[in-house]
Design an enzyme around this catalytic site. Structure first.
Site, mmCIF file in Angstrom:
data_model
loop_
_atom_site.group_PDB
_atom_site.id
_atom_site.type_symbol
_atom_site.label_atom_id
_atom_site.label_comp_id
_atom_site.label_asym_id
_atom_site.label_seq_id
_atom_site.Cartn_x
_atom_site.Cartn_y
_atom_site.Cartn_z
ATOM 1 N N LYS A 13 0.817 -1.216 0.000
ATOM 2 C CA LYS A 13 0.000 0.000 0.000
ATOM 3 C C LYS A 13 0.852 1.268 0.000
ATOM 4 C CE LYS A 13 -1.818 0.649 3.880
ATOM 5 N NZ LYS A 13 -1.766 1.641 4.935
ATOM 6 N N ARG A 88 -8.787 5.055 11.212
ATOM 7 C CA ARG A 88 -8.583 3.679 11.652
ATOM 8 C C ARG A 88 -9.787 3.177 12.459
ATOM 9 N NH1 ARG A 88 -2.538 2.273 12.977
ATOM 10 N NH2 ARG A 88 -2.488 2.127 10.726
ATOM 11 N N ARG A 126 10.898 -11.703 2.715
ATOM 12 C CA ARG A 126 11.542 -10.397 2.724
ATOM 13 C C ARG A 126 12.835 -10.480 3.532
ATOM 14 N NH1 ARG A 126 7.892 -5.371 4.282
ATOM 15 N NH2 ARG A 126 8.076 -6.055 6.433
ATOM 16 N N ARG A 159 14.036 -9.629 9.309
ATOM 17 C CA ARG A 159 13.769 -8.800 10.488
ATOM 18 C C ARG A 159 13.029 -9.606 11.542
ATOM 19 N NH1 ARG A 159 10.908 -3.457 8.383
ATOM 20 N NH2 ARG A 159 9.374 -4.429 9.727
ATOM 21 N N ARG A 170 -0.319 -8.908 13.296
ATOM 22 C CA ARG A 170 -0.573 -7.570 12.742
ATOM 23 C C ARG A 170 -1.797 -7.588 11.826
ATOM 24 N NH1 ARG A 170 5.275 -7.196 12.115
ATOM 25 N NH2 ARG A 170 5.246 -7.365 9.849
#
Ligand SMILES: [Zn+2]
Length: 212
Positions: A13, A88, A126, A159, A170
């Site tokens: 996004k 939100r 990633r 990470r 999340r």
């Protein structure tokens, strides 16, 4: 163009929002970036938000609305904006109506749809440079020399918060918060849904078509 851009974390996004901002010459307003900057700069807002964010909690509706009201009052946002990370909650969405609802340009809301499994897969592949922060993807954009960074030669690592468990957490939080906001805009017939799976260029084309 007054656009609210909704999409799960890890959906690409941010990248798409930046491109859209360039294409339409309007600011990309990311509340996450604004809060991080305020904290780094030690502003009043930053001092207020820092302990809340450090505790992993959400900044209150009132604080967020104040931040957005101030930001949208700046001259660069007078011809439009892309909101990323706001609203939100439904309360925030209702207050935003009061701030921008009177203009001639209608609010548009675009939701990027990417299945959870696709995001988990993308993020678990990633890798980030431990030195310069360059981002790689083991399938789409691997470092040329295996486990070291193309730019600076340091080790390229996963990470700590890119584990499947952390990503799913999340995503759960995102769905819990965002579903009511998306529903709020759907009842107003403002919501446009775009398939966010695929190469960046293809997704961008779909977004442009949806906004045309
Ligand atoms: Zn590097």
């Amino acid at each position: 163009m007054k656009l609210i851009f909704i999409g799960p974390p890890g959906s690409g996004k941010g990248t798409q929002a930046k491109r859209l901002a360039g294409r339409f010459g309007i600011p990309h307003i990311s509340t996450g970036d604004m809060l991080r900057e305020a904290i780094a700069d030690g502003t009043e807002l930053g001092k207020e938000a820092a302990p809340i964010m450090a505790a992993g909690a959400l900044v209150s509706d009132d604080l967020m609305i104040g931040i957005i009201r101030d930001r949208l009052a700046k001259s660069d946002a007078s011809h439009g904006f892309i909101l990323d990370g706001f609203p939100r909650t439904v309360v925030q969405a209702e207050k935003l109506d009061g701030i921008v609802g009177n203009g001639t340009e209608p609010l548009r809301v675009l939701q990027l749809l990417v299945p959870d499994d696709a995001i988990v897969r993308r993020i678990s592949l990633r890798r980030t440079c431990s030195q310069c922060g360059a981002i790689y993807h083991l399938e789409n954009n691997p470092p040329a020399a295996g486990g070291v960074c193309d730019r600076c030669g340091a080790a390229v690592v996963a990470r700590a918060d890119d584990t499947e468990e952390a990503v799913r957490k999340r995503l759960e939080a995102f769905h819990r918060q965002t579903l009511p906001v998306a529903a709020f805009y759907k009842t107003k017939s403002l919501l446009r849904e775009v398939d966010g799976v695929g190469p960046v260029d293809e997704v961008f084309e779909r977004i442009e078509k949806s906004l045309a």
